[in-house]
Design a protein around this motif. Structure first.
Motif, PDB file in Angstrom:
ATOM      1  N   ASP A  65       0.832  -1.205   0.000  1.00  0.00           N
ATOM      2  CA  ASP A  65       0.000   0.000   0.000  1.00  0.00           C
ATOM      3  C   ASP A  65       0.867   1.255   0.000  1.00  0.00           C
ATOM      4  O   ASP A  65       1.858   1.339   0.732  1.00  0.00           O
ATOM      5  CB  ASP A  65      -0.910   0.022   1.228  1.00  0.00           C
ATOM      6  N   LEU A  66       0.459   2.241  -0.820  1.00  0.00           N
ATOM      7  CA  LEU A  66       1.184   3.512  -0.848  1.00  0.00           C
ATOM      8  C   LEU A  66       1.011   4.256   0.466  1.00  0.00           C
ATOM      9  O   LEU A  66       1.980   4.746   1.048  1.00  0.00           O
ATOM     10  CB  LEU A  66       0.664   4.379  -2.009  1.00  0.00           C
ATOM     11  N   ILE A  67      -0.237   4.344   0.948  1.00  0.00           N
ATOM     12  CA  ILE A  67      -0.534   5.026   2.201  1.00  0.00           C
ATOM     13  C   ILE A  67      -1.163   4.020   3.159  1.00  0.00           C
ATOM     14  O   ILE A  67      -2.253   3.519   2.910  1.00  0.00           O
ATOM     15  CB  ILE A  67      -1.524   6.200   1.990  1.00  0.00           C
ATOM     16  N   ALA A  68      -0.473   3.708   4.233  1.00  0.00           N
ATOM     17  CA  ALA A  68      -1.021   2.782   5.226  1.00  0.00           C
ATOM     18  C   ALA A  68      -0.599   3.240   6.611  1.00  0.00           C
ATOM     19  O   ALA A  68       0.563   3.593   6.835  1.00  0.00           O
ATOM     20  CB  ALA A  68      -0.534   1.360   4.965  1.00  0.00           C
ATOM     21  N   HIS A  69      -1.558   3.262   7.532  1.00  0.00           N
ATOM     22  CA  HIS A  69      -1.288   3.655   8.913  1.00  0.00           C
ATOM     23  C   HIS A  69      -1.757   2.529   9.823  1.00  0.00           C
ATOM     24  O   HIS A  69      -2.904   2.083   9.740  1.00  0.00           O
ATOM     25  CB  HIS A  69      -2.029   4.951   9.248  1.00  0.00           C
ATOM     26  N   ASN A  70      -0.858   2.056  10.662  1.00  0.00           N
ATOM     27  CA  ASN A  70      -1.156   0.888  11.513  1.00  0.00           C
ATOM     28  C   ASN A  70      -1.609  -0.297  10.667  1.00  0.00           C
ATOM     29  O   ASN A  70      -2.548  -1.001  11.008  1.00  0.00           O
ATOM     30  CB  ASN A  70      -2.219   1.237  12.549  1.00  0.00           C
ATOM     31  N   ARG A  71      -0.955  -0.440   9.512  1.00  0.00           N
ATOM     32  CA  ARG A  71      -1.185  -1.556   8.584  1.00  0.00           C
ATOM     33  C   ARG A  71      -2.579  -1.524   7.945  1.00  0.00           C
ATOM     34  O   ARG A  71      -3.058  -2.542   7.456  1.00  0.00           O
ATOM     35  CB  ARG A  71      -0.975  -2.904   9.283  1.00  0.00           C
ATOM     36  N   LYS A  72      -3.220  -0.362   7.966  1.00  0.00           N
ATOM     37  CA  LYS A  72      -4.546  -0.245   7.365  1.00  0.00           C
ATOM     38  C   LYS A  72      -4.573   0.961   6.422  1.00  0.00           C
ATOM     39  O   LYS A  72      -3.898   1.960   6.651  1.00  0.00           O
ATOM     40  CB  LYS A  72      -5.623  -0.083   8.445  1.00  0.00           C
ATOM     41  N   VAL A  73      -5.380   0.830   5.367  1.00  0.00           N
ATOM     42  CA  VAL A  73      -5.589   1.930   4.439  1.00  0.00           C
ATOM     43  C   VAL A  73      -6.776   2.737   4.934  1.00  0.00           C
ATOM     44  O   VAL A  73      -7.835   2.185   5.240  1.00  0.00           O
ATOM     45  CB  VAL A  73      -5.870   1.406   3.006  1.00  0.00           C
ATOM     46  N   GLY A  74      -6.614   4.043   5.047  1.00  0.00           N
ATOM     47  CA  GLY A  74      -7.697   4.875   5.555  1.00  0.00           C
ATOM     48  C   GLY A  74      -7.546   6.313   5.126  1.00  0.00           C
ATOM     49  O   GLY A  74      -6.636   6.680   4.376  1.00  0.00           O
ATOM     50  N   SER A  75      -8.437   7.154   5.624  1.00  0.00           N
ATOM     51  CA  SER A  75      -8.447   8.559   5.261  1.00  0.00           C
ATOM     52  C   SER A  75      -7.381   9.347   6.027  1.00  0.00           C
ATOM     53  O   SER A  75      -7.084   9.043   7.186  1.00  0.00           O
ATOM     54  CB  SER A  75      -9.829   9.165   5.538  1.00  0.00           C
ATOM     55  N   THR A  76      -6.819  10.341   5.354  1.00  0.00           N
ATOM     56  CA  THR A  76      -5.835  11.236   5.986  1.00  0.00           C
ATOM     57  C   THR A  76      -6.475  12.565   6.385  1.00  0.00           C
ATOM     58  O   THR A  76      -5.768  13.498   6.779  1.00  0.00           O
ATOM     59  CB  THR A  76      -4.671  11.518   5.020  1.00  0.00           C
ATOM     60  N   LYS A  77      -7.789  12.671   6.277  1.00  0.00           N
ATOM     61  CA  LYS A  77      -8.473  13.950   6.486  1.00  0.00           C
ATOM     62  C   LYS A  77      -8.231  14.506   7.888  1.00  0.00           C
ATOM     63  O   LYS A  77      -7.831  15.659   8.053  1.00  0.00           O
ATOM     64  CB  LYS A  77      -9.978  13.786   6.246  1.00  0.00           C
ATOM     65  N   LYS A  78      -8.472  13.690   8.897  1.00  0.00           N
ATOM     66  CA  LYS A  78      -8.345  14.165  10.279  1.00  0.00           C
ATOM     67  C   LYS A  78      -6.894  14.452  10.625  1.00  0.00           C
ATOM     68  O   LYS A  78      -6.586  15.480  11.247  1.00  0.00           O
ATOM     69  CB  LYS A  78      -8.931  13.126  11.245  1.00  0.00           C
ATOM     70  N   SER A  79      -5.985  13.569  10.249  1.00  0.00           N
ATOM     71  CA  SER A  79      -4.573  13.761  10.590  1.00  0.00           C
ATOM     72  C   SER A  79      -4.001  14.986   9.882  1.00  0.00           C
ATOM     73  O   SER A  79      -3.174  15.715  10.458  1.00  0.00           O
ATOM     74  CB  SER A  79      -3.757  12.511  10.236  1.00  0.00           C
ATOM     75  N   PHE A  80      -4.439  15.243   8.638  1.00  0.00           N
ATOM     76  CA  PHE A  80      -3.945  16.425   7.939  1.00  0.00           C
ATOM     77  C   PHE A  80      -4.488  17.692   8.587  1.00  0.00           C
ATOM     78  O   PHE A  80      -3.774  18.700   8.696  1.00  0.00           O
ATOM     79  CB  PHE A  80      -4.348  16.390   6.464  1.00  0.00           C
ATOM     80  N   TYR A  81      -5.744  17.646   9.034  1.00  0.00           N
ATOM     81  CA  TYR A  81      -6.327  18.802   9.716  1.00  0.00           C
ATOM     82  C   TYR A  81      -5.523  19.123  10.986  1.00  0.00           C
ATOM     83  O   TYR A  81      -5.198  20.286  11.253  1.00  0.00           O
ATOM     84  CB  TYR A  81      -7.779  18.519  10.072  1.00  0.00           C
ATOM     85  N   ASN A  82      -5.199  18.107  11.769  1.00  0.00           N
ATOM     86  CA  ASN A  82      -4.414  18.319  12.987  1.00  0.00           C
ATOM     87  C   ASN A  82      -3.031  18.874  12.657  1.00  0.00           C
ATOM     88  O   ASN A  82      -2.497  19.722  13.385  1.00  0.00           O
ATOM     89  CB  ASN A  82      -4.280  17.017  13.764  1.00  0.00           C
ATOM     90  N   LEU A  83      -2.461  18.401  11.547  1.00  0.00           N
ATOM     91  CA  LEU A  83      -1.124  18.847  11.154  1.00  0.00           C
ATOM     92  C   LEU A  83      -1.122  20.320  10.761  1.00  0.00           C
ATOM     93  O   LEU A  83      -0.272  21.099  11.207  1.00  0.00           O
ATOM     94  CB  LEU A  83      -0.611  17.995   9.989  1.00  0.00           C
ATOM     95  N   LYS A  84      -2.088  20.726   9.942  1.00  0.00           N
ATOM     96  CA  LYS A  84      -2.089  22.128   9.475  1.00  0.00           C
ATOM     97  C   LYS A  84      -2.381  23.097  10.618  1.00  0.00           C
ATOM     98  O   LYS A  84      -1.844  24.206  10.645  1.00  0.00           O
ATOM     99  CB  LYS A  84      -3.101  22.309   8.338  1.00  0.00           C
ATOM    100  N   THR A  85      -3.251  22.688  11.554  1.00  0.00           N
ATOM    101  CA  THR A  85      -3.532  23.569  12.688  1.00  0.00           C
ATOM    102  C   THR A  85      -2.341  23.669  13.636  1.00  0.00           C
ATOM    103  O   THR A  85      -2.198  24.655  14.362  1.00  0.00           O
ATOM    104  CB  THR A  85      -4.763  23.081  13.467  1.00  0.00           C
ATOM    105  N   GLU A  86      -1.498  22.652  13.627  1.00  0.00           N
ATOM    106  CA  GLU A  86      -0.291  22.685  14.457  1.00  0.00           C
ATOM    107  C   GLU A  86       0.773  23.591  13.851  1.00  0.00           C
ATOM    108  O   GLU A  86       1.482  24.307  14.577  1.00  0.00           O
ATOM    109  CB  GLU A  86       0.266  21.258  14.596  1.00  0.00           C
ATOM    110  N   ILE A  87       0.873  23.608  12.526  1.00  0.00           N
ATOM    111  CA  ILE A  87       1.956  24.329  11.857  1.00  0.00           C
ATOM    112  C   ILE A  87       1.612  25.788  11.574  1.00  0.00           C
ATOM    113  O   ILE A  87       2.399  26.696  11.831  1.00  0.00           O
ATOM    114  CB  ILE A  87       2.326  23.618  10.542  1.00  0.00           C
ATOM    115  N   PHE A  88       0.410  26.021  11.032  1.00  0.00           N
ATOM    116  CA  PHE A  88       0.060  27.352  10.558  1.00  0.00           C
ATOM    117  C   PHE A  88      -0.720  28.141  11.602  1.00  0.00           C
ATOM    118  O   PHE A  88      -1.366  27.561  12.486  1.00  0.00           O
ATOM    119  CB  PHE A  88      -0.762  27.259   9.272  1.00  0.00           C
ATOM    120  N   VAL A  89      -0.680  29.459  11.449  1.00  0.00           N
ATOM    121  CA  VAL A  89      -1.520  30.312  12.291  1.00  0.00           C
ATOM    122  C   VAL A  89      -2.970  30.091  11.887  1.00  0.00           C
ATOM    123  O   VAL A  89      -3.274  29.578  10.811  1.00  0.00           O
ATOM    124  CB  VAL A  89      -1.131  31.796  12.130  1.00  0.00           C
TER     125      VAL A  89
END
Length: 415
Positions: free
Chosen positions: A308-332
């Protein structure tokens, strides 16, 4: 009168202990109770949010299998046909199309259908007016009004459902014209990331660790770093990247890292963004694209770690929530509200145009039209409206020639 049955809801099942020894026999867990049936969520007391997600998935699956009555009498008056009957008829006729949606898309779609049924329940086709459509936007969601784009999409879904019933002659219009109303569509939100912002997103997600296990911890967001790199360099939609595989699996996008050899004798790869036999919406085309060499070098290494190209904890899933947390951590806060995962596609188009790639090639690479690329991103191309400067320069040169000629003639006459 019997009490109405409760919809599926969560109940806490207490831990069990041996009455004699006091030893723990089974842990407590959240369960989904529906009628007399209990279904375990396998979630402990502190994981109520995860249990709530599973309850919603259970309810969506339950709703999708329910059989609702279909309109029986063709040609019934517009003042008698229930809107909910037409909704049920539409869902029955498009059952395969609805079930083919991704789980998260299916959940969102059925949630919107549920809102339509709750609001329009008890109303007939004759009741569809500008006022009732505005009322849907304002009251369909108890907490706050629906956003313009959300209300517009759901009312357009309702119109498709009603129009299908009319085409199949389930409704006798008798000259009546439905007074449809739709909110104004929001202006497209266009922005792009700078190279420094993309680098910050990638490195922050790649270096993020969970220190709870082991002395050095383990990386938790490598899959997100991969997602950002692929989206920024290929402009591929999020769901295509999330489901992509390094192996050709029917129905899934896949990456052929050894598709051929270029004119310099170096191997190149191809990203088949639509799986074999997969149905692709007309407005979201997913043509194959060439993988940039710098990105392919990373992918060759990633392919050794799993299919799998994108796998988290050996599962394929959405990156929507994790990306949201990432952008709020980095950007104002102001910047974080303007950007999202789709901004990476805008970034890809902007970068290639700034490097002088033609509008036609970029349009083909992103599976869209040249007109859209020119209208939305054209200003980033070095040759954008260059004819204006060329015309002004030519006119200035012509004026200078005329002045020189006039000066030469005046000099001759004076002599």
């Amino acid at each position: 009168m019997p009490r109405a049955a409760k919809p599926p809801h969560l109940v806490w099942i207490k831990p069990k202990h041996d009455k004699v020894t006091g030893k723990l026999v089974s842990n407590g867990y959240w369960a989904i109770k529906h009628l007399s049936k209990l279904t375990s969520t396998r979630c402990g007391l502190e994981h109520r949010d995860e249990a709530e997600k599973k309850r919603l998935e259970y309810e969506v699956a339950l709703y999708s299998t329910e059989r609702r009555p279909i309109v029986g009498e063709p040609g019934t008056s517009v003042r008698e046909v229930q809107i909910t009957d037409l909704i049920s008829f539409y869902l029955e006729r498009n059952k395969e199309k609805v079930e083919a949606k991704r789980p998260d898309r299916l959940r969102d779609y059925l949630n919107s259908v549920e809102r339509l049924i709750k609001y329009w329940g008890g109303k007939v086709v004759y009741d569809i007016t500008e006022e009732s459509c505005k009322g849907y936007q304002n009251t369909a969601r108890p907490s706050k009004p629906l956003a313009n784009d959300t209300a517009k999409r759901e009312l357009e879904d309702l119109k498709a459902m009603v129009m299908l019933g009319i085409r199949k002659r389930l409704v006798a219009m008798d000259g009546h014209i439905i007074d449809w109303w739709f909110p104004t569509k929001s202006r497209p939100r266009y922005t792009h990331y700078s190279r420094d912002e993309v680098a910050q997103l990638v490195w922050t997600s790649y270096r993020r660790k969970n220190m709870a296990i082991g002395t050095e911890g383990h990386k938790t967001s490598v899959h997100l770093a991969r997602f950002i790199l692929v989206a920024a360099f290929t402009g591929t939609r999020a769901d295509r990247i999330e489901r992509a595989s390094f192996v050709d699996i029917p129905g899934r996008p896949w990456l052929d890292l050894h598709a051929g050899v270029d004119e310099f004798g170096e191997p190149y790869g191809v990203f088949y963004r639509a799986g074999d036999g997969e149905r692709v919406p007309d407005n979201k085309q997913a043509d194959a694209c060439r993988i940039p060499k710098s990105l392919r070098a990373h992918m060759v290494r990633w392919a050794k770690e799993g299919d799998d190209l994108i796998a988290h904890n050996r599962k394929v899933g959405s990156t929507k929530k994790s990306f949201y947390n990432l952008k709020t951590e980095i950007f104002v806060e102001k910047r974080a509200k303007k950007v999202n995962r789709h901004t990476l596609k805008h970034t890809c188009a902007t970068w290639y145009l700034r490097n002088g790639v033609s509008l036609r090639i970029v349009a083909n690479y992103l599976s869209t039209t040249e007109q859209i690329i020119e209208r939305v991103y054209g200003k980033h191309h070095p040759g954008w409206h260059a004819e204006i400067d060329a015309a002004m320069r030519s006119a200035r040169e012509d004026r200078n020639k005329i002045r020189k000629a006039a000066g030469a003639n005046a000099a001759k006459k004076a002599a």
